[in-house]
Design a protein around this motif. Structure first.
Motif, short mmCIF file in Angstrom:
data_model
loop_
_atom_site.label_atom_id
_atom_site.label_comp_id
_atom_site.label_asym_id
_atom_site.label_seq_id
_atom_site.Cartn_x
_atom_site.Cartn_y
_atom_site.Cartn_z
N MET A 144 0.83 -1.21 0.00
CA MET A 144 0.00 0.00 0.00
C MET A 144 0.86 1.26 0.00
SD MET A 144 -3.29 -0.89 2.40
CE MET A 144 -2.34 -1.47 3.80
N LEU A 145 1.92 1.25 0.81
CA LEU A 145 2.83 2.40 0.82
C LEU A 145 3.49 2.59 -0.54
CD1 LEU A 145 4.26 4.65 2.38
CD2 LEU A 145 5.98 2.97 3.09
N GLY A 146 3.93 1.47 -1.14
CA GLY A 146 4.53 1.54 -2.47
C GLY A 146 3.54 2.06 -3.50
N GLY A 147 2.26 1.66 -3.36
CA GLY A 147 1.24 2.16 -4.27
C GLY A 147 1.06 3.67 -4.16
N ILE A 148 1.11 4.18 -2.93
CA ILE A 148 0.97 5.63 -2.74
C ILE A 148 2.15 6.37 -3.35
CG2 ILE A 148 0.91 7.46 -1.00
CD1 ILE A 148 -0.57 5.47 0.82
N VAL A 149 3.36 5.88 -3.06
CA VAL A 149 4.56 6.53 -3.62
C VAL A 149 4.56 6.43 -5.14
CG1 VAL A 149 7.08 6.47 -3.69
CG2 VAL A 149 5.89 6.09 -1.52
N GLY A 150 4.18 5.25 -5.66
CA GLY A 150 4.12 5.08 -7.11
C GLY A 150 3.09 6.00 -7.75
N ALA A 151 1.95 6.21 -7.07
CA ALA A 151 0.93 7.12 -7.61
C ALA A 151 1.43 8.56 -7.64
CB ALA A 151 -0.34 7.02 -6.77
N ILE A 152 2.16 8.96 -6.60
CA ILE A 152 2.74 10.31 -6.60
C ILE A 152 3.72 10.47 -7.76
CG2 ILE A 152 4.22 11.90 -5.30
CD1 ILE A 152 3.02 10.70 -2.74
N GLY A 153 4.57 9.45 -7.95
CA GLY A 153 5.51 9.50 -9.06
C GLY A 153 4.82 9.53 -10.40
N ALA A 154 3.76 8.73 -10.55
CA ALA A 154 3.02 8.71 -11.82
C ALA A 154 2.37 10.07 -12.10
CB ALA A 154 1.97 7.61 -11.80
N PHE A 155 1.84 10.71 -11.07
CA PHE A 155 1.22 12.03 -11.25
C PHE A 155 2.26 13.06 -11.70
CE2 PHE A 155 0.18 16.22 -9.46
CZ PHE A 155 -1.02 16.46 -10.12
N ILE A 156 3.41 13.05 -11.03
CA ILE A 156 4.47 14.00 -11.41
C ILE A 156 4.96 13.71 -12.82
CG2 ILE A 156 6.80 14.78 -10.86
CD1 ILE A 156 6.20 14.18 -7.92
N ALA A 157 5.12 12.43 -13.14
CA ALA A 157 5.58 12.07 -14.48
C ALA A 157 4.57 12.48 -15.54
CB ALA A 157 5.84 10.56 -14.55
N TYR A 158 3.29 12.33 -15.24
CA TYR A 158 2.24 12.72 -16.19
C TYR A 158 2.26 14.23 -16.42
CZ TYR A 158 -2.41 13.59 -18.07
OH TYR A 158 -3.47 14.02 -18.85
N ARG A 159 2.44 14.99 -15.35
CA ARG A 159 2.43 16.45 -15.47
C ARG A 159 3.66 16.98 -16.18
NH1 ARG A 159 -2.13 19.18 -14.76
NH2 ARG A 159 -0.93 20.96 -14.00
N THR A 160 4.74 16.21 -16.18
CA THR A 160 6.00 16.66 -16.80
C THR A 160 6.33 15.89 -18.08
OG1 THR A 160 7.21 15.14 -15.33
CG2 THR A 160 6.99 17.44 -14.62
N ASN A 161 5.35 15.14 -18.61
CA ASN A 161 5.54 14.38 -19.86
C ASN A 161 6.68 13.37 -19.76
OD1 ASN A 161 3.43 15.73 -21.27
ND2 ASN A 161 4.81 17.47 -21.66
N LEU A 162 6.79 12.73 -18.61
CA LEU A 162 7.84 11.72 -18.42
C LEU A 162 7.25 10.35 -18.10
CD1 LEU A 162 10.49 13.74 -16.34
CD2 LEU A 162 10.71 12.94 -18.70
N MET A 163 6.01 10.12 -18.51
CA MET A 163 5.39 8.83 -18.23
C MET A 163 6.13 7.68 -18.90
SD MET A 163 2.92 8.66 -16.11
CE MET A 163 2.27 7.07 -16.56
N GLY A 164 6.63 7.93 -20.11
CA GLY A 164 7.40 6.88 -20.80
C GLY A 164 8.64 6.49 -20.03
N SER A 165 9.34 7.48 -19.50
CA SER A 165 10.53 7.19 -18.69
C SER A 165 10.17 6.46 -17.41
CB SER A 165 11.26 8.49 -18.36
OG SER A 165 11.68 9.15 -19.54
N MET A 166 9.07 6.87 -16.78
CA MET A 166 8.65 6.23 -15.54
C MET A 166 8.30 4.77 -15.78
SD MET A 166 8.27 7.30 -12.39
CE MET A 166 7.51 6.83 -10.83
N LEU A 167 7.61 4.50 -16.86
CA LEU A 167 7.25 3.12 -17.19
C LEU A 167 8.50 2.29 -17.48
CD1 LEU A 167 4.09 3.68 -19.42
CD2 LEU A 167 4.15 2.81 -17.08
N ALA A 168 9.48 2.91 -18.15
CA ALA A 168 10.72 2.20 -18.46
C ALA A 168 11.49 1.84 -17.19
CB ALA A 168 11.58 3.04 -19.38
#
Length: 320
Positions: A144-168
């Motif tokens: 659950m903690l990892g899910g929260i941290v991962g969601a924060i990272g995904a949100f930041i990556a989405y807002r900065t157009n880095l979703m591809g890098s995050m997925l990689a």
């Protein structure tokens, strides 16, 4: 000892097979005919050997980091992927990529390791605040903690157009490993050596704070050393090849079932088992849809999830 030597021989055999598996024609015949300056020799030196070395280093270091994590948390169902450590390292790598993209890879790895250390420390702090009546609650809290941290990272990556890098970063894949792009993995070997040197301390720390203190050891220092090893290894592997699920959970548990919990004895077994498992899964990923390649995280996820379910079903409720 004979069984360990047999395991090492099997791992070496898998490493040799890994050198000659791939789309490019690399065989003994082509190497003898073309020499080291021909295309087969270049592929071997630039791609195949670095990839195989990276596989061995990643497998051994991630398996040992899982063993260390299980010792300091005193739970058999934790590893960097189930405690928020990997997600925290990915968040740190994302942050430094956004704010300091020109930094060298070593500095980015250091930031990712600091975030991983902070995420793991937060996980341990949360565990102290949660009444744990079942052994399975510990990995659930970490997930659950990892899910929260991962969601924060995904949100930041989405807002900065880095979703591809995050997925990689979250998709472990060794296909991009080349000479000059895997050398950070040697820090993982340093972590393995340090874990072996401090193996007796981790074994004692796994028996509880009071027991450790009564034997004259500083429990806090041992915990910090373990967290540093886990954080650095997680950051190095993430930066170099991405996340590899279940490895740090499955291998230490299998070794523990076979030879016990004495970490001085289990570290070599875990290192060999981790390296062999990663090599085998990578070879399967290269062959199952040849000439295409399946990322190792997919193969490891399928194999690891089945073994994880087996471990859950065979563990009595409330067992430590």
């Amino acid at each position: 000892m004979p069984a360990l030597i047999a395991g090492m021989i099997i791992t070496i055999a898998l490493a040799i097979v890994s050198l000659f598996v791939g789309v490019s024609d690399v065989s003994l015949a082509s190497l003898l005919s073309g020499g080291w300056e021909g295309r087969p020799g270049e592929v071997l030196l630039i791609s195949r050997i670095p990839r195989t070395v990276a596989l061995v280093l990643a497998g051994a270091s991630m398996a040992i980091s899982g063993l260390v994590m299980q010792m300091i948390v005193r739970n058999r169902f934790v590893e960097p992927g189930t405690t928020g450590t990997s997600e925290s390292a990915a968040l740190g790598f994302l942050v430094v990529t956004i704010f300091a993209p020109g930094w060298p890879l070593m500095a980015k790895m250091a930031v990712a390791a600091l975030f991983a250390l902070g995420g793991t420390a937060l996980f341990l702090r949360v565990l102290r605040a949660v009444p744990l009546r079942d052994v399975l609650l510990v990995p659930l809290v970490g997930i659950m903690l990892g899910g929260i941290v991962g969601a924060i990272g995904a949100f930041i990556a989405y807002r900065t157009n880095l979703m591809g890098s995050m997925l990689a970063w979250n998709m472990g894949d060794f296909s991009g490993v080349l000479r000059g792009r895997y050398e950070l993995m040697w820090f993982g070997l340093a972590g393995c050596i340090l874990a072996y040197i401090a193996a007796d301390r981790f074994t004692v720390a796994g028996m509880g704070k009071d027991f450790t203190t009564n034997l004259g050891l500083n429990h806090r220092s041992v915990m910090i050393l373990g967290l540093v090893i886990v954080s650095v290894v997680s950051a190095v592997v993430l930066v170099s090849v991405g996340s590899i699920p279940f490895l740090g959970l499955i291998v230490p548990n299998v070794v523990s079932m076979l030879i016990g919990d004495n970490m001085r004895r289990t570290v070599p077994w875990v290192a060999v088992g981790g390296a062999g498992m990663v090599l085998a899964c990578d070879i399967v990923g290269r062959l199952i849809r040849y000439p295409y390649e399946i990322p190792i995280s997919v193969v490891m996820g399928v194999v690891g999830s089945m073994l994880f379910l087996y471990l859950l079903l065979r563990t009595p409720r409330g067992a430590k």
